[in-house]
Every structure is written in C-alpha cells, then in structure tokens.
Design a protein around this motif. Structure first.
Motif, mmCIF file in Angstrom:
data_model
loop_
_atom_site.group_PDB
_atom_site.id
_atom_site.type_symbol
_atom_site.label_atom_id
_atom_site.label_comp_id
_atom_site.label_asym_id
_atom_site.label_seq_id
_atom_site.Cartn_x
_atom_site.Cartn_y
_atom_site.Cartn_z
ATOM 1 N N LEU A 134 52.678 56.680 46.691
ATOM 2 C CA LEU A 134 51.724 57.410 45.855
ATOM 3 C C LEU A 134 51.007 58.486 46.663
ATOM 4 C CD1 LEU A 134 50.064 54.661 43.621
ATOM 5 C CD2 LEU A 134 51.465 56.589 42.853
ATOM 6 N N ALA A 135 50.650 58.137 47.904
ATOM 7 C CA ALA A 135 49.966 59.111 48.751
ATOM 8 C C ALA A 135 50.881 60.286 49.091
ATOM 9 C CB ALA A 135 49.491 58.426 50.034
ATOM 10 N N ARG A 136 52.145 60.006 49.316
ATOM 11 C CA ARG A 136 53.072 61.054 49.709
ATOM 12 C C ARG A 136 53.449 61.969 48.545
ATOM 13 N NH1 ARG A 136 58.567 58.999 51.442
ATOM 14 N NH2 ARG A 136 57.223 57.394 52.343
ATOM 15 N N TYR A 137 53.670 61.383 47.370
ATOM 16 C CA TYR A 137 54.122 62.175 46.227
ATOM 17 C C TYR A 137 52.989 62.598 45.294
ATOM 18 C CZ TYR A 137 58.971 61.072 47.438
ATOM 19 O OH TYR A 137 60.185 60.980 48.080
ATOM 20 N N GLY A 138 51.825 61.978 45.460
ATOM 21 C CA GLY A 138 50.666 62.361 44.650
ATOM 22 C C GLY A 138 50.587 61.684 43.300
ATOM 23 N N SER A 139 51.691 61.165 42.812
ATOM 24 C CA SER A 139 51.758 60.465 41.526
ATOM 25 C C SER A 139 53.094 59.736 41.467
ATOM 26 C CB SER A 139 51.631 61.454 40.355
ATOM 27 O OG SER A 139 52.752 62.316 40.298
ATOM 28 N N PRO A 140 53.272 58.851 40.501
ATOM 29 C CA PRO A 140 54.559 58.147 40.399
ATOM 30 C C PRO A 140 55.659 59.033 39.818
ATOM 31 C CG PRO A 140 53.083 57.411 38.662
ATOM 32 C CD PRO A 140 52.274 58.312 39.545
ATOM 33 N N THR A 141 56.132 59.945 40.631
ATOM 34 C CA THR A 141 57.189 60.867 40.219
ATOM 35 C C THR A 141 58.532 60.140 40.172
ATOM 36 O OG1 THR A 141 57.667 61.506 42.496
ATOM 37 C CG2 THR A 141 55.981 62.789 41.312
ATOM 38 N N ALA A 142 59.520 60.804 39.606
ATOM 39 C CA ALA A 142 60.868 60.236 39.581
ATOM 40 C C ALA A 142 61.371 59.988 40.996
ATOM 41 C CB ALA A 142 61.807 61.173 38.822
ATOM 42 N N GLU A 143 61.102 60.941 41.892
ATOM 43 C CA GLU A 143 61.539 60.793 43.283
ATOM 44 C C GLU A 143 60.905 59.578 43.940
ATOM 45 O OE1 GLU A 143 61.925 65.062 42.101
ATOM 46 O OE2 GLU A 143 60.348 63.532 41.927
ATOM 47 N N ALA A 144 59.623 59.350 43.645
ATOM 48 C CA ALA A 144 58.928 58.202 44.232
ATOM 49 C C ALA A 144 59.497 56.888 43.713
ATOM 50 C CB ALA A 144 57.434 58.292 43.918
ATOM 51 N N LEU A 145 59.788 56.822 42.426
ATOM 52 C CA LEU A 145 60.353 55.607 41.841
ATOM 53 C C LEU A 145 61.712 55.288 42.466
ATOM 54 C CD1 LEU A 145 59.584 56.257 38.051
ATOM 55 C CD2 LEU A 145 58.327 54.755 39.600
ATOM 56 N N VAL A 146 62.529 56.305 42.617
ATOM 57 C CA VAL A 146 63.865 56.099 43.183
ATOM 58 C C VAL A 146 63.775 55.676 44.641
ATOM 59 C CG1 VAL A 146 66.007 57.282 43.827
ATOM 60 C CG2 VAL A 146 65.007 57.638 41.556
ATOM 61 N N GLU A 147 62.904 56.311 45.400
ATOM 62 C CA GLU A 147 62.760 55.947 46.814
ATOM 63 C C GLU A 147 62.310 54.502 46.959
ATOM 64 O OE1 GLU A 147 60.263 57.328 50.788
ATOM 65 O OE2 GLU A 147 60.745 58.815 49.240
ATOM 66 N N SER A 148 61.375 54.080 46.105
ATOM 67 C CA SER A 148 60.906 52.698 46.141
ATOM 68 C C SER A 148 62.051 51.723 45.884
ATOM 69 C CB SER A 148 59.807 52.494 45.098
ATOM 70 O OG SER A 148 59.405 51.139 45.040
ATOM 71 N N ALA A 149 62.854 52.006 44.863
ATOM 72 C CA ALA A 149 63.962 51.117 44.513
ATOM 73 C C ALA A 149 64.980 51.020 45.643
ATOM 74 C CB ALA A 149 64.633 51.614 43.229
ATOM 75 N N LEU A 150 65.329 52.147 46.235
ATOM 76 C CA LEU A 150 66.352 52.151 47.275
ATOM 77 C C LEU A 150 65.855 51.497 48.558
ATOM 78 C CD1 LEU A 150 67.923 55.688 46.737
ATOM 79 C CD2 LEU A 150 68.831 53.465 46.035
ATOM 80 N N GLU A 151 64.572 51.644 48.848
ATOM 81 C CA GLU A 151 64.011 50.975 50.027
ATOM 82 C C GLU A 151 64.087 49.462 49.866
ATOM 83 O OE1 GLU A 151 60.069 52.369 50.722
ATOM 84 O OE2 GLU A 151 60.702 54.266 51.626
ATOM 85 N N GLU A 152 63.756 48.983 48.681
ATOM 86 C CA GLU A 152 63.827 47.541 48.438
ATOM 87 C C GLU A 152 65.274 47.063 48.470
ATOM 88 O OE1 GLU A 152 61.595 43.916 47.329
ATOM 89 O OE2 GLU A 152 61.127 45.844 48.249
ATOM 90 N N ALA A 153 66.191 47.864 47.901
ATOM 91 C CA ALA A 153 67.605 47.484 47.919
ATOM 92 C C ALA A 153 68.104 47.340 49.352
ATOM 93 C CB ALA A 153 68.430 48.523 47.160
ATOM 94 N N ARG A 154 67.652 48.223 50.233
ATOM 95 C CA ARG A 154 68.094 48.147 51.625
ATOM 96 C C ARG A 154 67.652 46.846 52.290
ATOM 97 N NH1 ARG A 154 67.831 53.915 51.409
ATOM 98 N NH2 ARG A 154 65.564 53.938 51.640
ATOM 99 N N ILE A 155 66.472 46.373 51.925
ATOM 100 C CA ILE A 155 66.009 45.092 52.485
ATOM 101 C C ILE A 155 66.952 43.976 52.063
ATOM 102 C CG2 ILE A 155 64.145 43.394 52.479
ATOM 103 C CD1 ILE A 155 62.194 45.724 51.986
ATOM 104 N N LEU A 156 67.329 43.959 50.785
ATOM 105 C CA LEU A 156 68.240 42.928 50.292
ATOM 106 C C LEU A 156 69.626 43.091 50.909
ATOM 107 C CD1 LEU A 156 67.273 42.868 46.493
ATOM 108 C CD2 LEU A 156 66.311 41.515 48.366
ATOM 109 N N GLU A 157 70.072 44.324 51.023
ATOM 110 C CA GLU A 157 71.392 44.591 51.604
ATOM 111 C C GLU A 157 71.462 44.136 53.063
ATOM 112 O OE1 GLU A 157 72.189 48.570 48.840
ATOM 113 O OE2 GLU A 157 71.541 48.753 50.928
#
Length: 364
Positions: free
Chosen positions: A142-165
């Motif tokens: 949120l601090a980096r993108y300023g709001s829950p943008t599409a880019e922020a949502l995608v980055e969050s999902a992929l970061e979590e996926a990497r932990i599981l992977e």
C-alpha cells in the motif's frame, strides 16, 4: 458464443476438480456461525440445492475450527476453511479434514507459519487459495503503490505463491479481488500473463441487488468471456443462495453452463396486447416452483413483431396477442392458446420436454 478458456493447472477439492478442462465452478460462503454445526450444514444443503459446488466457511474463533470436522464429514460438497490472522486455525482445519484452505497474505504475518501450513496441506493433498483482497493488502505494498492497484494485488499474490512454491507446493488457486470491477478485471488479466494457476473470480463487497449483481456480472462476465476464470463467487449482501443463482445465470448467459430454466421475455412496449411484465412473473414463478434441473429455454413474448421469431429460437414459447397467443414448441406453431391458459400450457409443455430430456441417455 464459443469461449476459448485460458489453460490453467488443475487442482482437486475432494471430488471436485477446478481448473484445466473442469467446468467453471460456482461457490458461495455460509453466513451462519460455523460453530453452529446444524445451522451451517442446513445452509450448505440450501446452497447445494441451488447449484453450489464448493462452499467456504469462516473460521474466526477456535470453536469454529473445532466444528470443521463434523461439517467437512457431513457436507455433500467440498468445504473450504477461510483463515485470517491465526495460522493455528489453518492447521486445525487441515487436521479436521477440510477439502481446501483460503489464506490471505495480507494478514498472516509470519512466512515460517505459511510454510508450515504449506507442508501440512501438501501432506494431506489439500489445495490452498491465495485470497488477495483490496481491503487487506500488505502495508508495504500500500505504501509503495499508494492504493490497492491491480499491480499491487498481483504482486501480493505472486509473492505468496513463491512462498508456497519454495515448499514444493503447487496445488494453488488465486484470487485478486477488488470492489471496483475495472480494477479487478485489470488485475486478473495481468495475473493471467504471469502464471498458470487456476483463478477464483469475484468482485469483493459488491453490495446488495441489483447493484451487486450488476458489478459482479460486469467483472466476472468480462473475464469469463475472455476465457479467464475457473471458479466464481458473486459476493452479495444477501442470502448466499442468491449468490449462487446469480452466478449460475452469469455462466448460462455466456453458454458456459446449462442448467434449469432460461427465461426469455420481451421488455414490453406500446405494441403489447397483454401484461407482459405480469405474465412473465407468473410464468417464472410457476416454472421455478417445478424445480426443473434439465436445461430448457422458454420465451414469453408480447407481440407479433419479434415474438414468433424469438419463440422459435426457444424450446417453447408464447407469442401473445389480444386475448390469445400462439404456442410454439421446438420451432413449430402448435396452435392458439387463450390468454387465461398461457401459464398452465407453458408449464405443462415445459414439464413434458424436461421429462423427455431427463430420459435421454447421457453422452460419454
């Protein structure tokens, strides 16, 4: 319309497959207190009767986690435990025998606990949905993108996926929900280019009908028409059964699902010689009461301009005129019907066609 679906991996929740060549699944969420096992199972039964294929239950308290073993054992569709904040509840849910987990990367703080959940889920063959939500995005994003943008949502999902992977866990579904259909659409499109995991679609906090249904139809329907999406939930401020009904109608409108009644009716105008609105309501209520599950399309038309043509495209229909109308069955005019028998005759013909189709052999 023919929709070429995005090629995604396939995961399995109990006996239900998601992704790959599996049908697009409709799911919902109970609004009962999960600890009340009887009430929760009753609501699940109502959802199943409406066409729901996967159900999610909230686990905000330890007593909810304790109730999961009974719910998962008795539910006739896969049960997904919705976990926020408490990693221990996720472990308890897995031990209870749930068929899927939903975790939110925005509120399980410790990566080592997420890794622990992944290892246990892998051992039990339970898929995990990474449920990113605009309302609970990580603070650094949120601090980096300023709001829950599409880019922020995608980055969050992929970061979590990497932990599981990193734990050699790949039985993953992903959702990137936002209350704005436009942002939600952008996020899923972006994510579709970056991974092949199956997607769960939804416009979060869509609100009550009709607004919530419209937002969901726009967001979910747009993506499905592009071939993106493997499960859907219409998030309404309403009885969850209504979520399932709207979800099924979205799929039916795109030709992605064939189930039960598809009612075609004209919007009425000054040409109509009958009360089209009242007649359509009567026909809909009478046919819905019959609980038809085989696909059947019924047309209720108010005049001779588009009426005969639309009715011929349906399985059966009425092209109404003053005091009477033409009954059209499978493209053929079967005769005139007096206005006071429109509903009765349509119901009779619909039941007859439904019986014929139910008796037809199922193709392999």
């Amino acid at each position: 319309m023919m929709v070429e679906r995005r090629r995604s991996r396939q995961v399995r929740l109990g006996d239900v497959t998601v992704g790959g060549d599996a049908p697009i699944r409709v799911q919902s969420m109970t609004i009962t207190k999960t600890a009340n096992v009887d009430a929760t199972l009753q609501q699940i039964a109502s959802l199943v009767a409406s066409g729901c294929e996967i159900v999610r239950v909230a686990v905000p308290h330890w007593e909810d986690a304790e109730a999961l073993s009974a719910i998962a054992a008795k539910s006739t569709i896969p049960v997904v435990a919705d976990i926020h904040f408490q990693w221990k509840y996720a472990m308890a849910a897995l031990e209870a025998g749930v068929h899927g987990l939903r975790i939110n990367p925005g509120n399980i703080k410790y990566q080592d606990k997420v890794r622990l959940i992944a290892r246990e889920a892998k051992a039990r063959g339970v898929p995990i949905r990474i449920g990113v939500n605009a309302g609970s995005l990580e603070k650094d994003l949120l601090a980096r993108y300023g709001s829950p943008t599409a880019e922020a949502l995608v980055e969050s999902a992929l970061e979590e996926a990497r932990i599981l992977e990193d734990e050699d866990f790949f039985d993953i579904k992903i959702s990137v929900k936002h209350s704005s259909p436009g942002v939600m659409i952008e996020a899923y499109r972006m994510l579709a280019e970056k991974c092949d995991y199956p997607f769960h679609l939804g416009v979060t906090e869509a609100g009550p009908m009709p607004t919530g249904g419209v937002k969901s139809a726009v967001g979910i329907g747009t993506l499905l028409a592009e071939g993106i999406g493997d499960t859907i939930r219409v998030s309404l401020t309403d009885d969850p059964v209504e979520e399932v009904k709207v979800g099924i109608e979205i799929l039916k409108s795109l030709g992605l699902r064939k189930r039960g009644l598809d009612l075609v009716a004209c919007p009425s105008c000054g040409r109509a010689e009958v009360d089209v609105l009242g007649l359509t309501k009567q026909v809909n209520e009478a046919l819905q009461a019959k609980g038809l599950t085989v696909p059947i399309r019924v047309a209720v038309m108010g005049c001779v301009v588009n009426g005969p043509g639309e009715a011929r495209e349906a399985d059966l229909g009425i092209a109404a005129g003053k005091g009477q109308g033409f009954l059209i069955v499978k493209g053929e005019v079967k005769g005139k019907v007096p206005e006071d028998r429109f509903v009765e005759v349509l119901v009779q013909e619909a039941e007859r066609i439904a019986e014929e189709r139910a008796a037809e052999p199922v193709a392999d």
